[in-house]
Scaffold this motif. Structure first.
Motif, PDB file in Angstrom:
ATOM      1  N   ASP A  21       0.838  -1.208   0.000  1.00 27.88           N
ATOM      2  CA  ASP A  21       0.000   0.000   0.000  1.00 27.88           C
ATOM      3  C   ASP A  21       0.869   1.252   0.000  1.00 27.88           C
ATOM      4  O   ASP A  21       0.595   2.220  -0.718  1.00 27.88           O
ATOM      5  N   ARG A  22       1.932   1.230   0.816  1.00 25.72           N
ATOM      6  CA  ARG A  22       2.806   2.403   0.892  1.00 25.72           C
ATOM      7  C   ARG A  22       3.616   2.574  -0.395  1.00 25.72           C
ATOM      8  O   ARG A  22       3.871   3.706  -0.822  1.00 25.72           O
ATOM      9  N   GLU A  25       1.335   4.189  -2.941  1.00 25.86           N
ATOM     10  CA  GLU A  25       1.206   5.633  -2.734  1.00 25.86           C
ATOM     11  C   GLU A  25       2.434   6.375  -3.259  1.00 25.86           C
ATOM     12  O   GLU A  25       2.317   7.447  -3.862  1.00 25.86           O
ATOM     13  N   TYR A  69      -3.909  -2.489  -7.596  1.00 32.72           N
ATOM     14  CA  TYR A  69      -4.721  -1.306  -7.878  1.00 32.72           C
ATOM     15  C   TYR A  69      -5.756  -1.618  -8.953  1.00 32.72           C
ATOM     16  O   TYR A  69      -6.948  -1.300  -8.800  1.00 32.72           O
ATOM     17  N   ASP A  99     -15.569  10.341  -7.293  1.00 36.43           N
ATOM     18  CA  ASP A  99     -15.365  10.170  -5.849  1.00 36.43           C
ATOM     19  C   ASP A  99     -13.978   9.589  -5.565  1.00 36.43           C
ATOM     20  O   ASP A  99     -13.266  10.036  -4.662  1.00 36.43           O
ATOM     21  N   GLY A 100     -13.595   8.564  -6.339  1.00 35.41           N
ATOM     22  CA  GLY A 100     -12.309   7.917  -6.117  1.00 35.41           C
ATOM     23  C   GLY A 100     -11.128   8.831  -6.395  1.00 35.41           C
ATOM     24  O   GLY A 100     -10.124   8.804  -5.681  1.00 35.41           O
ATOM     25  N   ALA A 103     -10.697  11.132  -3.345  1.00 36.20           N
ATOM     26  CA  ALA A 103     -10.755  10.554  -1.997  1.00 36.20           C
ATOM     27  C   ALA A 103      -9.542  10.986  -1.176  1.00 36.20           C
ATOM     28  O   ALA A 103      -8.463  11.246  -1.709  1.00 36.20           O
ATOM     29  N   ASP A 104      -9.732  11.049   0.133  1.00 35.53           N
ATOM     30  CA  ASP A 104      -8.653  11.467   1.028  1.00 35.53           C
ATOM     31  C   ASP A 104      -7.676  10.333   1.357  1.00 35.53           C
ATOM     32  O   ASP A 104      -6.626  10.579   1.945  1.00 35.53           O
ATOM     33  N   SER A 105      -8.011   9.102   0.978  1.00 38.11           N
ATOM     34  CA  SER A 105      -7.221   7.945   1.396  1.00 38.11           C
ATOM     35  C   SER A 105      -5.982   7.699   0.546  1.00 38.11           C
ATOM     36  O   SER A 105      -5.223   6.766   0.812  1.00 38.11           O
ATOM     37  N   HIS A 106      -5.795   8.490  -0.501  1.00 44.43           N
ATOM     38  CA  HIS A 106      -4.645   8.312  -1.387  1.00 44.43           C
ATOM     39  C   HIS A 106      -4.385   9.627  -2.115  1.00 44.43           C
ATOM     40  O   HIS A 106      -5.214  10.544  -2.049  1.00 44.43           O
TER      41      HIS A 106
END
Length: 204
Positions: A21-22, A25, A69, A99-100, A103-106
């Motif tokens: 995941d990191r 990013e 992904y 929305d994607g 998004a704040d998650s990435h």
């Protein structure tokens, strides 16, 4: 997904999914070429020997992150395309995309657009992998709209493949705009206008 293989008696001292995941990013934020090995190892919280032992090369690490992904993206796309009408499927696809992308998650924007927009000639494989992922999404949209055309669920004369290309072009354009700071509300307003075009001219 599994955690891969490693020598017996030498368990990895990190959570592979969290580390991936990191890495995703980092590639997303800096692109394939911009994400140096130093940047990646700092982001992932592991050293270079551990990176090489677990994932092989930088390119192999990128392939792993991209596969994860794209798997998640295609699941979202297929959920949107399961809507009962072509119009509803296009709306669900574009709204979920907007929305994607914000998004704040990435990082803002799209991994598959930003990951390799400007790769040097020796890294054309990266650009090709990213393009193939976007093509797979477009193919799924085109297949859904072709079925809609066969069912009489598109306005007469509409080219399903051209419509799929338009939908993808809007989504990919939104990715560029999101990366430049466009908000969710701004992208959704653009979707509103696109849906008017999809619906065709009002009946007289």
């Amino acid at each position: 997904m599994g955690t891969g293989t490693h020598p017996a008696g030498r368990p990895r001292a990190f959570d592979e999914e969290a580390v991936l995941d990191r890495a995703t990013e980092a590639f997303w934020r800096y692109g394939y070429e911009g994400a140096s090995l130093s940047t990646l190892t700092a982001a992932m919280g592991i050293n270079r020997p551990s990176l090489y032992a677990a994932f092989g090369s930088k390119e192999q690490l990128f392939q792993r992150t991209l596969a994860r992904y794209q798997e998640a993206q295609l699941a979202t796309v297929r959920t949107a395309l399961d809507q009962p009408t072509a119009y509803a499927a296009i709306e669900a696809f574009l709204r979920a995309s907007a929305d994607g992308l914000t998004a704040d998650s990435h990082p803002a924007g799209c991994f598959s657009v930003q990951g390799g927009l400007s790769c040097s000639p020796e890294n054309t494989r990266i650009t090709e992998m990213l393009a193939a992922g976007r093509a797979a999404t477009e193919a799924a949209v085109a297949e859904r709209l072709s079925r809609a055309a066969e069912d009489g669920d598109l306005p007469e004369g509409v080219d399903a493949r051209a419509l799929a290309r338009f939908v993808m072009a809007l989504s990919e354009g939104h990715a560029v705009q999101a990366a430049a700071g466009a908000s969710r509300e701004q992208l959704q307003a653009s979707v509103d206008i696109a849906l008017r075009a999809v619906a065709g001219p009002p009946a007289r």
